[in-house]
Design an enzyme around this catalytic site. Structure first.
Site, short mmCIF file in Angstrom:
data_model
loop_
_atom_site.label_atom_id
_atom_site.label_comp_id
_atom_site.label_asym_id
_atom_site.label_seq_id
_atom_site.Cartn_x
_atom_site.Cartn_y
_atom_site.Cartn_z
N GLU A 211 0.87 -1.11 0.14
CA GLU A 211 -0.08 0.09 0.06
C GLU A 211 0.97 1.20 -0.10
OE1 GLU A 211 -2.22 -0.41 3.53
OE2 GLU A 211 -3.89 -2.00 2.55
N HIS A 214 0.27 3.58 2.88
CA HIS A 214 0.36 3.19 4.56
C HIS A 214 1.80 3.14 5.14
CE1 HIS A 214 -0.98 0.68 7.92
NE2 HIS A 214 0.39 0.21 7.86
#
Length: 231
Positions: A211, A214
């Site tokens: 991700e 993140h």
């Protein structure tokens, strides 16, 4: 003069109740964060932008799962690091700001996100690639993870090649060079991601391999031992 004095007296008298009113109580979910020692990141750095995606319908679950939670909270140490990252960003790109999509998250919400993956027909063995098992907890559940992007001087998010919460290799930092070679990501999109990663890692956060948005402030084991899970 007498009329003026009477007017001022009355005006002052009627203003007293408004001034004496107690501050509006915080939503229970926010008070729970504060009671656990977490801080509103915008009180640490007012220049950081916040748009909690799970307080909107613009997320993979398609509904608001946060309700009254609209402010982003983190452990104090994490909030200070985030402010440092924002300062590094502004030094490198004047006018740019970090835009937070998610921060501390109650574990009860983690169950909602976990169960929603079933509707997307994500294989059971692959679910943890996208959402941490709520029985174990996500670093978000300890206030030690942040989801975010970079906004330009006009407040517009930079093009990162995918939206927040995109499931698949196109969102994986580890797959960027492959996606670039295949023409599925542009050089500018990868540069934008690298800009975000550079300031976040310099501030002490770690990159997530699947991700681009993140970042973790510490390991899950460290977070659990130091802070405990947010119910």
């Amino acid at each position: 003069m007498l009329k003026t004095a009477i007017y001022l007296l009355l005006a002052g008298f009627t203003a007293l109740p408004a001034a004496a009113q107690s501050p509006k109580p915080l939503p229970a979910i926010e008070q729970k964060m504060i009671d656990r020692g977490l801080v509103d990141i915008q009180k640490v750095d007012a220049g950081i932008l916040v748009e909690l995606k799970y307080s909107t319908t613009d997320n993979f679950i398609g509904r608001d799962v946060y309700g009254e939670l609209t402010r982003a909270y983190l452990q104090p140490e994490m909030a200070k690091r985030l402010a440092k990252a924002n300062a590094l960003l502004q030094k490198e790109k004047p006018g740019y700001k970090l835009l937070v999509y998610d921060a501390a998250r109650p574990n009860s919400v983690q169950y909602d996100l976990w169960n929603a993956l079933d509707n997307l027909k994500i294989p059971a063995g692959s679910k943890t690639m996208y959402v941490a098992d709520p029985k174990i907890g996500s670093n978000h559940n300890f206030g030690c993870a942040i989801d975010l992007t970079v906004a330009d001087a006009n407040g517009k998010p930079l093009d990162m090649g995918t939206k927040f919460d995109f499931f698949g290799p196109l969102a994986y930092p580890r797959s960027e060079q492959e996606m670039l070679k295949k023409g599925k990501l542009t050089a500018r999109q990868v540069e934008n991601r690298q800009l975000l990663r550079n300031v976040m890692t310099q501030a002490g956060f770690k990159v997530n391999t699947t991700e681009w948005w993140h970042f973790d402030g510490m390991s899950k084991a460290q977070a659990r031992a130091r802070y405990g899970i947010i119910p």
